[in-house]
Motif scaffolding. Structure first.
Motif, PDB file in Angstrom:
ATOM      1  N   ILE A 185      76.635 -39.995 -16.683  1.00 60.00           N
ATOM      2  CA  ILE A 185      77.548 -39.821 -15.569  1.00 60.00           C
ATOM      3  C   ILE A 185      77.498 -41.057 -14.672  1.00 60.00           C
ATOM      4  N   LYS A 186      78.568 -41.255 -13.923  1.00 61.50           N
ATOM      5  CA  LYS A 186      78.689 -42.440 -13.088  1.00 61.50           C
ATOM      6  C   LYS A 186      77.555 -42.540 -12.073  1.00 61.50           C
ATOM      7  N   VAL A 187      77.120 -41.400 -11.547  1.00 63.69           N
ATOM      8  CA  VAL A 187      76.045 -41.405 -10.550  1.00 63.69           C
ATOM      9  C   VAL A 187      74.767 -42.012 -11.127  1.00 63.69           C
ATOM     10  N   GLU A 188      74.456 -41.690 -12.403  1.00 60.84           N
ATOM     11  CA  GLU A 188      73.266 -42.228 -13.041  1.00 60.84           C
ATOM     12  C   GLU A 188      73.391 -43.729 -13.246  1.00 60.84           C
ATOM     13  N   ARG A 189      74.564 -44.173 -13.636  1.00 64.63           N
ATOM     14  CA  ARG A 189      74.770 -45.619 -13.815  1.00 64.63           C
ATOM     15  C   ARG A 189      74.585 -46.360 -12.492  1.00 64.63           C
ATOM     16  N   LEU A 190      75.151 -45.798 -11.426  1.00 60.81           N
ATOM     17  CA  LEU A 190      75.032 -46.439 -10.119  1.00 60.81           C
ATOM     18  C   LEU A 190      73.595 -46.432  -9.626  1.00 60.81           C
ATOM     19  N   ARG A 191      72.865 -45.356  -9.933  1.00 60.46           N
ATOM     20  CA  ARG A 191      71.458 -45.287  -9.539  1.00 60.46           C
ATOM     21  C   ARG A 191      70.651 -46.416 -10.160  1.00 60.46           C
ATOM     22  N   ARG A 193      71.844 -49.279 -11.440  1.00 61.67           N
ATOM     23  CA  ARG A 193      72.291 -50.565 -10.884  1.00 61.67           C
ATOM     24  C   ARG A 193      71.620 -50.838  -9.539  1.00 61.67           C
ATOM     25  N   ALA A 271      71.423 -46.446 -19.362  1.00 57.15           N
ATOM     26  CA  ALA A 271      72.372 -46.876 -18.337  1.00 57.15           C
ATOM     27  C   ALA A 271      72.468 -48.399 -18.262  1.00 57.15           C
ATOM     28  N   GLU A 275      76.143 -50.138 -18.719  1.00 62.62           N
ATOM     29  CA  GLU A 275      76.772 -50.908 -17.651  1.00 62.62           C
ATOM     30  C   GLU A 275      76.958 -52.385 -18.010  1.00 62.62           C
ATOM     31  N   CYS A 300      78.151 -50.233 -26.064  1.00 63.47           N
ATOM     32  CA  CYS A 300      77.957 -51.567 -25.497  1.00 63.47           C
ATOM     33  C   CYS A 300      78.265 -52.614 -26.566  1.00 63.47           C
TER      34      CYS A 300
END
Length: 374
Positions: A185-191, A193, A271, A275, A300
């Motif tokens: 989920i996007k939240v995990e990717r942002l975490r 990063r 993640a 990303e 990727c």
């Protein structure tokens, strides 16, 4: 069927390389109703055991003793006590000279014979620890009734350098862990990063930083590509290797765009792949190159060296480049960041190729080796 594993490396919490192979194989073998016995001379780490069904294995820990005594005396005695059908060592070495049951060795590569000792001074090659290591490897390789290896390239190297008969070797591919197949989920990717302070798009590498991994080649290619607003992120390596790569980045004028993360948590790796603009694997020698599978399964884009097993594993899942002509990788990096349709095509190629690698298939093929040997 009762199968005993030399599981002593699972005493370490790290889940890279041989341990990742061992845990994933044990997990899938347990679903085939094989009774598993885990042998060690040290307590096994709870993080590995947590990944296995609780009723799928039995642990046998030896009392304190010298390693050679544990390997050559305790292991076969314990096999006899447990009346196991197969003793499997998944870590290149660690089989006894004699055993009451057939022995299988997973020999991932022959890096020691092909590469590791080439640049060492002669006096280090004759150090006691190196002589002992060679002896342990020789016993395991020559006393195993059958050898499993992880690529056709490794099989050919085993035949060439160790003179093992072809009929004694079976190739069974590895795969990415199931954790890489879960939707991120996007939240995990942002975490992730945010955790590693990755604000810009980035080229990614994870793995060792030793000489054969060819990391300076990647750094030089990135510098020559001169990509606007793109970082190069390197995960893995050891603390003592950090300064050398950092100095190289400074000399090439990319110090502010070279991110040396060092060792990262396994939970963060999916993640980091997902990303990334792409994953680059410039290694000169690999037995399989598990990172290729990990990158492909999350979609990727992958660029890998035209070296040893990497083109075999990558197949049509990405692009390859020469490790003797840096311009090939430079051009790939430029095209990737400047051509959206090319990027999208590489994402689809990676996902499609990843379907060829699956731990359930690996376990079933391993079970067939057990049955044939019995």
């Amino acid at each position: 069927m009762k199968v005993a594993f030399n599981a002593r490396l699972l005493s370490s919490p790290t889940l890279r390389g041989w341990n990742r192979y061992t845990v994933n194989l044990l997990l899938e073998l347990s679903s085939l109703h094989i009774k598993l016995f885990l042998y060690s001379d040290q307590p096994l780490h709870k993080s590995h055991l947590a990944k296995l069904p609780k009723d799928s294995y039995q642990i046998r820990i030896a009392p304190f003793m010298r390693y050679v005594y544990w390997e050559q005396y305790w292991l076969p005695k314990q096999c006899e006590k447990d009346k196991v059908d197969i003793l499997h060592c998944p870590i290149n070495f660690g089989l006894p000279w004699s055993s009451p049951c057939p022995r299988i060795l997973t020999l991932h590569d022959v890096i020691d014979q092909v590469y590791s000792y080439q640049d060492r001074p002669w006096y280090k090659q004759f150090a006691l620890v190196n002589i002992q290591t060679k002896a342990y490897h020789w016993v395991a390789i020559n006393r195993a009734e059958h050898i499993i290896t992880v690529s056709q390239h490794s099989k050919q190297d085993i035949i060439k350098y160790l003179q093992i008969p072809e009929g004694k070797i079976t190739v069974i591919y590895e795969a990415a862990s199931s954790s890489f197949e879960q939707a991120l989920i996007k939240v995990e990717r942002l975490r992730v990063r945010s955790k590693y302070q990755l604000q810009l798009p980035y080229i990614f590498y994870v793995g060792g930083w030793e000489e054969r991994k060819n990391i300076p080649f990647l750094i030089n290619a990135f510098a020559q590509a001169n990509l606007d607003n793109v970082d190069l992120v390197l995960a893995g390596g050891k603390d003592e290797q950090h300064d050398t790569l950092s100095e190289l980045g400074k000399s090439l004028g990319i110090a502010d765009r070279l991110k040396l993360l060092g060792w990262v948590n396994d939970a963060d790796i999916p993640a980091l792949y997902a990303e990334a603009l792409c994953f680059v694997y410039p290694s000169k020698y690999e037995g399989f190159g598990l990172q290729l599978c990990e990158a492909m399964v999350v979609g990727c884009p992958v660029f890998a060296a035209k070296a040893t097993c990497l083109p075999e594993v990558l197949g049509d899942g990405g692009e390859t480049f020469s490790i003797y002509e840096i311009k090939e990788l430079v051009n790939l990096l430029k095209r990737l960041t400047g051509d959206k349709s090319y990027y999208d095509r590489l994402v689809n190629q990676a996902k499609n190729r990843s379907q060829h690698f699956n731990w359930q298939i690996t376990a079933r093929q391993t079970e067939q080796v057990y049955k044939q040997l019995l």
